[in-house]
Design a protein around this motif. Structure first.
Motif, PDB file in Angstrom:
ATOM      1  N   GLU A  65       0.830  -1.210   0.000  1.00 33.93           N
ATOM      2  CA  GLU A  65       0.000   0.000   0.000  1.00 33.93           C
ATOM      3  C   GLU A  65       0.863   1.258   0.000  1.00 33.93           C
ATOM      4  O   GLU A  65       0.581   2.224  -0.730  1.00 33.93           O
ATOM      5  CB  GLU A  65      -0.912   0.001   1.223  1.00 33.93           C
ATOM      6  CG  GLU A  65      -2.036  -1.013   1.158  1.00 33.93           C
ATOM      7  CD  GLU A  65      -2.926  -0.944   2.391  1.00 33.93           C
ATOM      8  OE1 GLU A  65      -4.060  -1.430   2.322  1.00 33.93           O
ATOM      9  OE2 GLU A  65      -2.478  -0.401   3.430  1.00 33.93           O
ATOM     10  N   ALA A  69       1.002   4.099  -2.961  1.00 29.73           N
ATOM     11  CA  ALA A  69       0.605   5.470  -2.638  1.00 29.73           C
ATOM     12  C   ALA A  69       1.735   6.461  -2.902  1.00 29.73           C
ATOM     13  O   ALA A  69       1.489   7.602  -3.293  1.00 29.73           O
ATOM     14  CB  ALA A  69       0.174   5.546  -1.174  1.00 29.73           C
ATOM     15  N   ARG A 144      -0.290  -0.479  10.857  1.00 34.03           N
ATOM     16  CA  ARG A 144       0.249   0.284   9.723  1.00 34.03           C
ATOM     17  C   ARG A 144       1.073   1.482  10.217  1.00 34.03           C
ATOM     18  O   ARG A 144       2.174   1.733   9.727  1.00 34.03           O
ATOM     19  CB  ARG A 144      -0.878   0.758   8.814  1.00 34.03           C
ATOM     20  CG  ARG A 144      -0.385   1.579   7.624  1.00 34.03           C
ATOM     21  CD  ARG A 144      -1.524   2.156   6.818  1.00 34.03           C
ATOM     22  NE  ARG A 144      -2.244   1.126   6.083  1.00 34.03           N
ATOM     23  CZ  ARG A 144      -3.482   0.738   6.352  1.00 34.03           C
ATOM     24  NH1 ARG A 144      -4.166   1.299   7.351  1.00 34.03           N
ATOM     25  NH2 ARG A 144      -4.059  -0.201   5.632  1.00 34.03           N
TER      26      ARG A 144
END
Length: 233
Positions: A65, A69, A144
């Motif tokens: 991710e 991003a 995260r």
């Protein structure tokens, strides 16, 4: 039972206070200290292997991710080598050393005496287990946040080149009829939980380069990259 002072300090360094402190205890417990042989299996097992399995997947998701991003134009072929660099054992072990994880590992006597707190594989597995413990304790968002903070600038610095420097240097040497480059430890400094290695790489033709890093493998790669730059490879 409350956490030991060392584990509490480690939790503070992670930036996460556990609601279920047993998760953290299990995450730092190697199979040699679990009271069961690795082949024993069973529901009563208290080492970190199952957490390590889960943490590897959580880390992979967070890194994938983050890379997508960070570069919305990059193709899969560019992202894959960056991803591999960030989740490989050497990087996980480096993050573990930076956080002082080796100091709180629970090891069997023989493993501790053989330098288990410095072993790359044990540190990497425990780091992934800690990630899983945070995920189970507080969910993906918190996991995260912790992972991105721990990995920090490594994410932006991950290389595009799928080949590592050691492979590239070996190919350069062999294409010119030389033997495989030789690597040697010139120095080892610092405490056991955060060593600093100086590695020298030497080509058959005599060219050399040195580099420092927190693990032998990373220092070897850095030395190879430096020598490649010097010889224009």
């Amino acid at each position: 039972m409350s956490l030991s002072a060392a584990l509490a300090a480690f939790s503070e360094r992670l930036g996460h206070r556990f609601s279920d402190e047993d998760l953290l205890r299990r995450a730092v417990t190697h199979g040699s200290a679990s009271g069961m042989s690795p082949a024993g299996g069973g529901a009563g097992r208290e080492d970190n292997q199952r957490l390590e399995f889960l943490g590897d997947r959580v880390l992979g998701l967070v890194m994938a991710e983050a890379l997508l991003a960070a570069d919305r134009e990059a193709r899969e072929g560019q992202i894959a080598p960056r991803f591999n660099t960030l989740v490989r054992r050497e990087t996980c072990a480096e993050v573990a050393r930076d956080s002082g994880l080796g100091e709180v590992l629970r090891l069997g006597r023989s493993e501790a005496l053989s330098g288990g707190r410095r072993k790359e594989a044990l540190l990497a597995d425990a780091m992934e287990a800690v990630i899983a413990a945070i995920y189970l304790d507080a969910g993906l968002e918190v996991a995260r946040e912790v992972v991105l903070r721990l990995w920090g600038p490594r994410i932006a610095a991950a290389p595009d080149d799928a080949r590592d420097a050691k492979t590239a240097l070996q190919e350069w040497a062999q294409a010119r009829g030389q033997t495989v480059p030789a690597y040697g430890v010139i120095a080892r400094e610092g405490p056991d939980h955060q060593p600093l290695f100086t590695i020298e790489v030497r080509l058959e033709s005599g060219q050399t380069a040195r580099a420092e890093a927190r693990s032998k493998r990373l220092a070897e790669h850095a030395a190879a990259a430096k020598l490649l730059k010097d010889i224009g490879g």
